[in-house]
Design a protein around this motif. Structure first.
Motif, PDB file in Angstrom:
ATOM      1  N   ALA A  31       0.840  -1.205   0.000  1.00 11.91           N
ATOM      2  CA  ALA A  31       0.000   0.000   0.000  1.00 11.91           C
ATOM      3  C   ALA A  31       0.876   1.258   0.000  1.00 11.91           C
ATOM      4  O   ALA A  31       0.608   2.214  -0.734  1.00 11.91           O
ATOM      5  CB  ALA A  31      -0.935  -0.012   1.206  1.00 11.91           C
ATOM      6  N   LYS A  32       1.922   1.232   0.805  1.00 10.33           N
ATOM      7  CA  LYS A  32       2.831   2.378   0.869  1.00 10.33           C
ATOM      8  C   LYS A  32       3.490   2.625  -0.485  1.00 10.33           C
ATOM      9  O   LYS A  32       3.571   3.765  -0.946  1.00 10.33           O
ATOM     10  CB  LYS A  32       3.882   2.150   1.962  1.00 10.33           C
ATOM     11  N   LYS A  33       3.962   1.540  -1.142  1.00  8.80           N
ATOM     12  CA  LYS A  33       4.594   1.670  -2.463  1.00  8.80           C
ATOM     13  C   LYS A  33       3.650   2.312  -3.470  1.00  8.80           C
ATOM     14  O   LYS A  33       4.078   3.071  -4.331  1.00  8.80           O
ATOM     15  CB  LYS A  33       4.997   0.290  -2.999  1.00  8.80           C
ATOM     16  N   GLU A  34       2.358   1.959  -3.367  1.00  3.98           N
ATOM     17  CA  GLU A  34       1.370   2.441  -4.335  1.00  3.98           C
ATOM     18  C   GLU A  34       0.681   3.736  -3.891  1.00  3.98           C
ATOM     19  O   GLU A  34      -0.168   4.257  -4.612  1.00  3.98           O
ATOM     20  CB  GLU A  34       0.308   1.365  -4.574  1.00  3.98           C
ATOM     21  N   GLY A  35       1.036   4.228  -2.701  1.00  5.04           N
ATOM     22  CA  GLY A  35       0.411   5.451  -2.206  1.00  5.04           C
ATOM     23  C   GLY A  35      -1.048   5.264  -1.824  1.00  5.04           C
ATOM     24  O   GLY A  35      -1.851   6.184  -1.939  1.00  5.04           O
ATOM     25  N   LEU A  36      -1.387   4.066  -1.347  1.00  6.81           N
ATOM     26  CA  LEU A  36      -2.761   3.745  -0.967  1.00  6.81           C
ATOM     27  C   LEU A  36      -2.937   3.823   0.538  1.00  6.81           C
ATOM     28  O   LEU A  36      -2.017   3.510   1.294  1.00  6.81           O
ATOM     29  CB  LEU A  36      -3.119   2.328  -1.427  1.00  6.81           C
ATOM     30  N   GLU A  37      -4.124   4.219   0.965  1.00 11.72           N
ATOM     31  CA  GLU A  37      -4.487   4.201   2.384  1.00 11.72           C
ATOM     32  C   GLU A  37      -4.997   2.810   2.716  1.00 11.72           C
ATOM     33  O   GLU A  37      -5.821   2.253   1.982  1.00 11.72           O
ATOM     34  CB  GLU A  37      -5.594   5.210   2.651  1.00 11.72           C
ATOM     35  N   LEU A  38      -4.517   2.242   3.797  1.00 14.73           N
ATOM     36  CA  LEU A  38      -4.948   0.910   4.220  1.00 14.73           C
ATOM     37  C   LEU A  38      -4.867   0.834   5.735  1.00 14.73           C
ATOM     38  O   LEU A  38      -3.807   1.060   6.315  1.00 14.73           O
ATOM     39  CB  LEU A  38      -4.031  -0.148   3.582  1.00 14.73           C
ATOM     40  N   ASN A  39      -5.984   0.553   6.376  1.00 15.68           N
ATOM     41  CA  ASN A  39      -6.018   0.333   7.821  1.00 15.68           C
ATOM     42  C   ASN A  39      -5.866  -1.167   8.047  1.00 15.68           C
ATOM     43  O   ASN A  39      -6.570  -1.955   7.411  1.00 15.68           O
ATOM     44  CB  ASN A  39      -7.350   0.803   8.411  1.00 15.68           C
ATOM     45  N   THR A  40      -4.990  -1.558   8.928  1.00 17.22           N
ATOM     46  CA  THR A  40      -4.755  -2.981   9.151  1.00 17.22           C
ATOM     47  C   THR A  40      -4.730  -3.312  10.638  1.00 17.22           C
ATOM     48  O   THR A  40      -4.408  -2.467  11.475  1.00 17.22           O
ATOM     49  CB  THR A  40      -3.420  -3.434   8.528  1.00 17.22           C
ATOM     50  N   LYS A  41      -5.076  -4.559  10.907  1.00 21.36           N
ATOM     51  CA  LYS A  41      -5.033  -5.088  12.269  1.00 21.36           C
ATOM     52  C   LYS A  41      -4.557  -6.538  12.200  1.00 21.36           C
ATOM     53  O   LYS A  41      -4.885  -7.248  11.262  1.00 21.36           O
ATOM     54  CB  LYS A  41      -6.414  -5.039  12.915  1.00 21.36           C
ATOM     55  N   ILE A  42      -3.816  -6.942  13.197  1.00 21.25           N
ATOM     56  CA  ILE A  42      -3.420  -8.340  13.327  1.00 21.25           C
ATOM     57  C   ILE A  42      -4.375  -8.957  14.339  1.00 21.25           C
ATOM     58  O   ILE A  42      -4.207  -8.800  15.553  1.00 21.25           O
ATOM     59  CB  ILE A  42      -1.945  -8.470  13.755  1.00 21.25           C
ATOM     60  N   GLU A  43      -5.414  -9.590  13.799  1.00 26.94           N
ATOM     61  CA  GLU A  43      -6.468 -10.185  14.622  1.00 26.94           C
ATOM     62  C   GLU A  43      -7.101 -11.341  13.875  1.00 26.94           C
ATOM     63  O   GLU A  43      -6.961 -11.467  12.664  1.00 26.94           O
ATOM     64  CB  GLU A  43      -7.563  -9.155  14.940  1.00 26.94           C
ATOM     65  N   SER A  44      -7.862 -12.130  14.612  1.00 27.87           N
ATOM     66  CA  SER A  44      -8.587 -13.247  14.013  1.00 27.87           C
ATOM     67  C   SER A  44     -10.038 -12.842  13.765  1.00 27.87           C
ATOM     68  O   SER A  44     -10.521 -11.829  14.281  1.00 27.87           O
ATOM     69  CB  SER A  44      -8.566 -14.462  14.950  1.00 27.87           C
ATOM     70  N   PHE A  45     -10.742 -13.662  12.999  1.00 28.80           N
ATOM     71  CA  PHE A  45     -12.167 -13.457  12.773  1.00 28.80           C
ATOM     72  C   PHE A  45     -12.924 -13.455  14.099  1.00 28.80           C
ATOM     73  O   PHE A  45     -13.903 -12.738  14.264  1.00 28.80           O
ATOM     74  CB  PHE A  45     -12.751 -14.577  11.895  1.00 28.80           C
ATOM     75  N   GLU A  46     -12.458 -14.262  15.028  1.00 29.20           N
ATOM     76  CA  GLU A  46     -13.145 -14.416  16.306  1.00 29.20           C
ATOM     77  C   GLU A  46     -12.991 -13.202  17.222  1.00 29.20           C
ATOM     78  O   GLU A  46     -13.865 -12.931  18.037  1.00 29.20           O
ATOM     79  CB  GLU A  46     -12.649 -15.660  17.056  1.00 29.20           C
ATOM     80  N   THR A  47     -11.887 -12.476  17.122  1.00 24.75           N
ATOM     81  CA  THR A  47     -11.632 -11.381  18.059  1.00 24.75           C
ATOM     82  C   THR A  47     -11.808  -9.993  17.456  1.00 24.75           C
ATOM     83  O   THR A  47     -11.869  -9.013  18.194  1.00 24.75           O
ATOM     84  CB  THR A  47     -10.205 -11.476  18.645  1.00 24.75           C
ATOM     85  N   PHE A  48     -11.898  -9.885  16.152  1.00 28.29           N
ATOM     86  CA  PHE A  48     -12.042  -8.579  15.502  1.00 28.29           C
ATOM     87  C   PHE A  48     -13.339  -7.902  15.953  1.00 28.29           C
ATOM     88  O   PHE A  48     -14.384  -8.540  16.063  1.00 28.29           O
ATOM     89  CB  PHE A  48     -12.045  -8.747  13.978  1.00 28.29           C
ATOM     90  N   ASP A  49     -13.275  -6.608  16.242  1.00 27.49           N
ATOM     91  CA  ASP A  49     -14.456  -5.838  16.631  1.00 27.49           C
ATOM     92  C   ASP A  49     -15.124  -5.319  15.353  1.00 27.49           C
ATOM     93  O   ASP A  49     -14.657  -4.363  14.748  1.00 27.49           O
ATOM     94  CB  ASP A  49     -14.064  -4.680  17.543  1.00 27.49           C
ATOM     95  N   TYR A  50     -16.208  -5.958  14.965  1.00 28.64           N
ATOM     96  CA  TYR A  50     -16.911  -5.606  13.729  1.00 28.64           C
ATOM     97  C   TYR A  50     -17.729  -4.326  13.873  1.00 28.64           C
ATOM     98  O   TYR A  50     -18.101  -3.726  12.873  1.00 28.64           O
ATOM     99  CB  TYR A  50     -17.822  -6.767  13.296  1.00 28.64           C
TER     100      TYR A  50
END
Length: 149
Positions: A31-50
């Motif tokens: 994303a950085k190379k392409e100049g894109l905005e990207l929010n990321t988290k290191i989490e599982s499907f079970e723990t992600f706050d939807y």
């Protein structure tokens, strides 16, 4: 990360998460190379706050058969009205063909999960041969697109 990057290229504001820290780091670097905005988290499907009424689009691409307690309710709560849920994963027949008879989703099971929950319109549901995201070979896959009513 490649799906998150593809959506970001199309102008979506994207939040992606994965348990694999190296996969997240790769997506961030690309994303950085392409100049894109990207929010990321290191989490599982079970723990992600939807969240609540937070998303216009939620994708579940090769993340399994949605075997998480009340996931349909969680996703319904998380989507904005009219929001879309896009699902793609292996059909059980693909698992059998791979010598893994418990792998893949049983026919109609994913769709029925959301119909039982209610509050969704099925825009697309197909069980057909396609090019799998992993391995890039032809397998029987399940494709589904829902809209939150």
């Amino acid at each position: 990360g490649r799906n998150a990057l593809a959506l970001a290229r199309e102008g979506w504001e994207v939040t992606g998460f994965d348990l694999a820290d190296k996969a997240v780091a790769y997506a961030v670097a690309e994303a950085k190379k392409e100049g894109l905005e990207l929010n990321t988290k290191i989490e599982s499907f079970e723990t992600f706050d939807y969240g609540t009424a937070q998303w216009d689009l939620i994708t579940w691409l090769y993340g399994g058969c949605l075997g998480i307690d009340d996931i349909a309710g969680t996703l319904k709560k998380a989507l904005k009205p009219g929001g879309l849920f896009v699902f793609e994963f292996f059909h059980r027949e693909a698992g059998i063909g791979m010598g893994r008879p418990e792998f893949g989703c049983e026919a109609d099971a994913v769709k029925e999960l959301f119909l039982k929950e209610g509050g969704f319109e099925v825009l697309l549901y197909e069980e057909k041969e396609g090019t799998a995201d992993y391995g890039m070979d032809t397998q029987k896959l399940i494709y589904m697109v829902l809209s939150k009513q």
